[in-house]
Design an enzyme around this catalytic site. Structure first.
Site, PDB file in Angstrom:
ATOM      1  N   GLY A  58      47.658  19.394 -23.780  1.00 36.83           N
ATOM      2  CA  GLY A  58      46.268  19.686 -24.075  1.00 36.83           C
ATOM      3  C   GLY A  58      45.493  18.429 -24.440  1.00 36.83           C
ATOM      4  O   GLY A  58      46.045  17.475 -24.982  1.00 36.83           O
ATOM      5  N   GLY A  60      42.357  16.390 -26.532  1.00 38.77           N
ATOM      6  CA  GLY A  60      42.004  16.381 -27.945  1.00 38.77           C
ATOM      7  C   GLY A  60      42.903  15.498 -28.780  1.00 38.77           C
ATOM      8  O   GLY A  60      42.746  15.438 -30.008  1.00 38.77           O
ATOM      9  N   HIS A  61      43.874  14.822 -28.121  1.00 36.00           N
ATOM     10  CA  HIS A  61      44.806  13.949 -28.839  1.00 36.00           C
ATOM     11  C   HIS A  61      44.652  12.498 -28.381  1.00 36.00           C
ATOM     12  O   HIS A  61      45.594  11.715 -28.458  1.00 36.00           O
ATOM     13  CB  HIS A  61      46.240  14.406 -28.602  1.00 36.00           C
ATOM     14  N   ASP A 116      53.208  24.081 -23.164  1.00 32.34           N
ATOM     15  CA  ASP A 116      53.538  22.885 -22.397  1.00 32.34           C
ATOM     16  C   ASP A 116      54.909  23.008 -21.736  1.00 32.34           C
ATOM     17  O   ASP A 116      55.077  22.723 -20.548  1.00 32.34           O
ATOM     18  CB  ASP A 116      53.518  21.648 -23.302  1.00 32.34           C
ATOM     19  N   HIS A 232      47.712  20.529 -33.895  1.00 27.26           N
ATOM     20  CA  HIS A 232      46.707  21.535 -33.557  1.00 27.26           C
ATOM     21  C   HIS A 232      46.269  22.299 -34.809  1.00 27.26           C
ATOM     22  O   HIS A 232      45.884  23.453 -34.738  1.00 27.26           O
ATOM     23  CB  HIS A 232      47.243  22.539 -32.531  1.00 27.26           C
TER      24      HIS A 232
END
Length: 236
Positions: A58, A60-61, A116, A232
């Site tokens: 995902g 956002g990292h 994932d 998260h």
């Protein structure tokens, strides 16, 4: 406080905008916008027969994982939306279309999160059915989750993923190693790797309500640090 302020006004465009930006500052990279794949330009790969290394998850990292694509690290990265895994179709597209055709095989490094592992796993199986040699290395380095609590799922993947990517990528770039060799070294690193998260506040996901940011602020008040937090917002 989990700040609800951001440098963009359209959360739905944030991921694509960020991925485009990676290629603007690094001309040796290309961008498959449909599948959210950042990959090395063929001209930047000195030995296309070497093992390829990919990773993803995902968004956002940042800078993980798109900024890890380059010499001695990743051959390609597959991105999902914010805090959401890329689909199996995206992974299959990367394995079948965005890597050198001559590559000896592919090592896929995956942080240990259910979505994932599931989607990368399905994409890998489809690639294997097409005759490609692919090995998956799952990173589970978060000691904030005990082995008993992790159960069958295991510990979460944290910042140790960057180290696994770098070591596997450097071995692959050096040449002479098989896909099995690279995967074996990657798993050896994972077996000897631990990380723990610590944060002064929770993160606000773009597009979510202001009330959520206020709730997060109340959850972790002034003077408090949360140990063992996941990437998260999972509780420590």
């Amino acid at each position: 406080m989990a700040s609800a302020k951001h440098y963009f006004d359209d959360p739905t465009a944030a991921v694509l905008s960020g991925l485009r930006g990676v290629t603007l500052i690094n001309p040796s990279l290309l961008f498959d916008e449909k599948n959210k794949i950042i990959y090395r330009h063929p001209s930047s790969i000195a030995s296309p027969k070497n093992v390829s290394v990919i990773c993803g998850g995902g968004s956002g990292h940042e800078p993980g994982f798109s900024a890890f694509v380059g010499q001695g690290a990743l051959t390609a990265c597959v991105a999902g939306t914010i805090f959401a895994s890329p689909s199996a179709q995206q992974v299959r597209a990367c394995l079948s279309q965005r890597l050198p055709a001559e590559t000896e095989g592919v090592v896929v490094v995956v942080p240990n999160y259910t979505g994932d592992v599931l989607n990368f796993g399905m994409g890998i199986e489809k690639a294997r059915a097409m005759g490609k040699k692919v090995e998956m290395v799952v990173v589970a380095d978060d000691v904030g989750v005990g082995r008993a609590k992790g159960g069958k799922v295991g510990r979460r993947g944290l910042s140790g993923t960057a180290l696994v990517v770098k070591i596997c990528g450097a071995l692959a770039e050096a040449g002479g190693a098989s896909v099995e060799d690279c995967a074996k070294v990657g798993r050896l690193v994972v077996d000897n790797l631990v990380s723990v998260g610590a944060s002064l506040s929770r993160v606000h996901v773009p597009g979510r309500s202001l009330e959520e940011a206020k709730d997060e602020e109340e959850r972790l008040g002034p003077g408090l640090v949360e140990i063992g937090m996941g990437i998260h917002n999972e509780p420590g």
